[in-house]
Design a protein around this motif. Sequence first.
Motif, PDB file in Angstrom:
ATOM      1  N   THR A  97     -17.877  -6.226 -13.414  1.00  0.00           N
ATOM      2  CA  THR A  97     -17.188  -7.504 -13.578  1.00  0.00           C
ATOM      3  C   THR A  97     -15.834  -7.324 -14.243  1.00  0.00           C
ATOM      4  O   THR A  97     -14.855  -7.964 -13.855  1.00  0.00           O
ATOM      5  CB  THR A  97     -18.061  -8.462 -14.416  1.00  0.00           C
ATOM      6  N   VAL A  98     -15.776  -6.468 -15.242  1.00  0.00           N
ATOM      7  CA  VAL A  98     -14.506  -6.214 -15.918  1.00  0.00           C
ATOM      8  C   VAL A  98     -13.491  -5.621 -14.942  1.00  0.00           C
ATOM      9  O   VAL A  98     -12.322  -6.016 -14.933  1.00  0.00           O
ATOM     10  CB  VAL A  98     -14.700  -5.287 -17.129  1.00  0.00           C
ATOM     11  N   CYS A  99     -13.940  -4.711 -14.086  1.00  0.00           N
ATOM     12  CA  CYS A  99     -13.035  -4.138 -13.081  1.00  0.00           C
ATOM     13  C   CYS A  99     -12.503  -5.229 -12.163  1.00  0.00           C
ATOM     14  O   CYS A  99     -11.304  -5.275 -11.860  1.00  0.00           O
ATOM     15  CB  CYS A  99     -13.764  -3.075 -12.263  1.00  0.00           C
ATOM     16  N   LEU A 100     -13.367  -6.118 -11.740  1.00  0.00           N
ATOM     17  CA  LEU A 100     -12.928  -7.248 -10.919  1.00  0.00           C
ATOM     18  C   LEU A 100     -11.856  -8.042 -11.647  1.00  0.00           C
ATOM     19  O   LEU A 100     -10.827  -8.398 -11.073  1.00  0.00           O
ATOM     20  CB  LEU A 100     -14.110  -8.176 -10.612  1.00  0.00           C
ATOM     21  N   ALA A 141     -17.215   1.793  -6.285  1.00  0.00           N
ATOM     22  CA  ALA A 141     -17.891   2.097  -5.015  1.00  0.00           C
ATOM     23  C   ALA A 141     -18.865   0.988  -4.646  1.00  0.00           C
ATOM     24  O   ALA A 141     -18.896   0.528  -3.500  1.00  0.00           O
ATOM     25  CB  ALA A 141     -18.607   3.437  -5.131  1.00  0.00           C
ATOM     26  N   THR A 142     -19.620   0.538  -5.638  1.00  0.00           N
ATOM     27  CA  THR A 142     -20.583  -0.540  -5.396  1.00  0.00           C
ATOM     28  C   THR A 142     -19.868  -1.832  -5.007  1.00  0.00           C
ATOM     29  O   THR A 142     -20.271  -2.520  -4.062  1.00  0.00           O
ATOM     30  CB  THR A 142     -21.431  -0.788  -6.661  1.00  0.00           C
ATOM     31  N   LEU A 143     -18.809  -2.147  -5.738  1.00  0.00           N
ATOM     32  CA  LEU A 143     -18.034  -3.351  -5.439  1.00  0.00           C
ATOM     33  C   LEU A 143     -17.508  -3.309  -4.010  1.00  0.00           C
ATOM     34  O   LEU A 143     -17.530  -4.309  -3.288  1.00  0.00           O
ATOM     35  CB  LEU A 143     -16.874  -3.494  -6.428  1.00  0.00           C
ATOM     36  N   ALA A 144     -17.035  -2.138  -3.586  1.00  0.00           N
ATOM     37  CA  ALA A 144     -16.486  -1.990  -2.238  1.00  0.00           C
ATOM     38  C   ALA A 144     -17.598  -2.155  -1.189  1.00  0.00           C
ATOM     39  O   ALA A 144     -17.422  -2.844  -0.182  1.00  0.00           O
ATOM     40  CB  ALA A 144     -15.800  -0.634  -2.102  1.00  0.00           C
ATOM     41  N   ARG A 145     -18.738  -1.526  -1.455  1.00  0.00           N
ATOM     42  CA  ARG A 145     -19.873  -1.635  -0.532  1.00  0.00           C
ATOM     43  C   ARG A 145     -20.258  -3.082  -0.316  1.00  0.00           C
ATOM     44  O   ARG A 145     -20.645  -3.475   0.766  1.00  0.00           O
ATOM     45  CB  ARG A 145     -21.089  -0.893  -1.113  1.00  0.00           C
ATOM     46  N   ASN A 146     -20.142  -3.864  -1.387  1.00  0.00           N
ATOM     47  CA  ASN A 146     -20.573  -5.254  -1.317  1.00  0.00           C
ATOM     48  C   ASN A 146     -19.446  -6.213  -0.925  1.00  0.00           C
ATOM     49  O   ASN A 146     -19.629  -7.422  -0.953  1.00  0.00           O
ATOM     50  CB  ASN A 146     -21.172  -5.676  -2.660  1.00  0.00           C
ATOM     51  N   GLY A 147     -18.292  -5.665  -0.632  1.00  0.00           N
ATOM     52  CA  GLY A 147     -17.188  -6.503  -0.156  1.00  0.00           C
ATOM     53  C   GLY A 147     -16.506  -7.323  -1.232  1.00  0.00           C
ATOM     54  O   GLY A 147     -15.800  -8.276  -0.936  1.00  0.00           O
ATOM     55  N   LEU A 148     -16.671  -6.956  -2.479  1.00  0.00           N
ATOM     56  CA  LEU A 148     -16.012  -7.695  -3.552  1.00  0.00           C
ATOM     57  C   LEU A 148     -14.610  -7.152  -3.827  1.00  0.00           C
ATOM     58  O   LEU A 148     -13.789  -7.826  -4.440  1.00  0.00           O
ATOM     59  CB  LEU A 148     -16.850  -7.649  -4.839  1.00  0.00           C
ATOM     60  N   VAL A 149     -14.387  -5.931  -3.373  1.00  0.00           N
ATOM     61  CA  VAL A 149     -13.036  -5.358  -3.434  1.00  0.00           C
ATOM     62  C   VAL A 149     -12.756  -4.624  -2.118  1.00  0.00           C
ATOM     63  O   VAL A 149     -13.680  -4.256  -1.397  1.00  0.00           O
ATOM     64  CB  VAL A 149     -12.870  -4.335  -4.591  1.00  0.00           C
ATOM     65  N   GLU A 150     -11.463  -4.474  -1.821  1.00  0.00           N
ATOM     66  CA  GLU A 150     -11.037  -3.650  -0.693  1.00  0.00           C
ATOM     67  C   GLU A 150     -10.147  -2.562  -1.248  1.00  0.00           C
ATOM     68  O   GLU A 150      -9.588  -2.709  -2.331  1.00  0.00           O
ATOM     69  CB  GLU A 150     -10.232  -4.489   0.299  1.00  0.00           C
ATOM     70  N   PHE A 151      -9.973  -1.467  -0.497  1.00  0.00           N
ATOM     71  CA  PHE A 151      -9.068  -0.436  -0.980  1.00  0.00           C
ATOM     72  C   PHE A 151      -8.369   0.235   0.188  1.00  0.00           C
ATOM     73  O   PHE A 151      -8.856   0.214   1.325  1.00  0.00           O
ATOM     74  CB  PHE A 151      -9.819   0.607  -1.815  1.00  0.00           C
TER      75      PHE A 151
END
Lengths: 193, 193
Positions: free
Chosen positions: B16-19, B56-66
């Motif tokens: 969450t902090v990273c978000l 990595a988890t955030l990306a897998r779940n579509g909460l971030v893109e890179f």
Amino acid sequence: MSGQQLAGINLMDVKTVCLGMLTDGEASGYDMKKCFESSFGHFFPAGYGSIYPALATLARNGLVEFEQVLQDGKPDRKVYNITEKGREALMEGLANANPAHKLRSEFLATLWFAHLMTAEQIDTVIDNKLAEINEFLEMIEEFQSIECPGTGQGAQFVAGYGKHMASAFRNYIEENRKLLTKPVLADVKSAAG
Amino acid sequence: MSGQQLAGINLMDVKTVCLGMLTDGEASGYDMKKCFESSFGHFFPAGYGSIYPALATLARNGLVEFEQVLQDGKPDRKVYNITEKGREALMEGLANANPAHKLRSEFLATLWFAHLMTAEQIDTVIDNKLAEINEFLEMIEEFQSIECPGTGQGAQFVAGYGKHMASAFRNYIEENRKLLTKPVLADVKSAAG
DNA sequence: CGCAACATGTAAGCGGTTACATGATTAC
DNA sequence: GTAATCATGTAACCGCTTACATGTTGCG
């Protein structure tokens, strides 16, 4: 790399604290849990899931001894005593010249992003935290470490710390919370525009 | 039991902090680590071993893109951006009305047992902690949250907290450390006897 | 009748820390 | 030359949290 000198104890973990509590006299795991709840837990929390396995390990390694005490009406107790080996291990634990003091605050992490929250959300979070702090201060006022091996100088120092820091926390919040809900210039402009 | 609303985010963890950091603009894991080191880490520490898996988890779940950014001379960067879904998840994380504020202090646990330590040991532990606190205060004075998404009100509030509490900590220690090394009556008696 | 207090433990899970693995460039 | 900075990741481990499991006595 001197490592695990006496049965894996070389820092202040739950095991070491349990050993320390036993220097004041025998106790059961249940007793220790109460002690964690009343005084110790404010800066070093531990639940049954930590305490019982810790005691089992300490007993396996000969740092504590116990006797099963049968009670009528109540469940059996395992009453623990520290051994000489345990005392030595405790001294090693206390010998660390740089013991950690770690904060992990979801509260502050949340408020860091206050600009993404509504004023109501912020106020709720802060009011709840203030209530917690006040509860803590009341409690610390009531029993200054009754029912714990806590009449020593150290216990007084630590209790004083809790009181001092909780007050400082409360003061800071009360004096600065307006920072968080105060509208920023940009918002005022866009509201006017 | 509403549970894991958006991909497992319902409290203030490293994810969450990273978000939250990404709401201020794109960043790499390496950038975020620096941010944790400089400002965030004082109340919410995280290392590479937490940050990279979190992203990595955030990306897998579509909460971030890179996007992979190739650099000459330097290693590639993965530059992350928050998605709309990520913003929603962040809001859920921020919606917790009772975020924790946890202290785990081996320092206080050690000093609780000060009566089992020598005066030299106690003094060393305390002097080391005071040095740490002073270092922290100097640092917080120098950069008031440079190179972090920290110009907001929240960041100021949190930085102020750090300063205020560190000062209170220092004051308390300086004014009360004598409690710990002062000989108790019993000792005086036995020394005289 | 139900709940709190007494009393001990196990098991699964989760999250964070540490160590390992790689490798170029730049500054001292 | 050697350390630091840049940059990303995995895997093992460790320790704490939570839930589960059990059972009696006494109080309201």
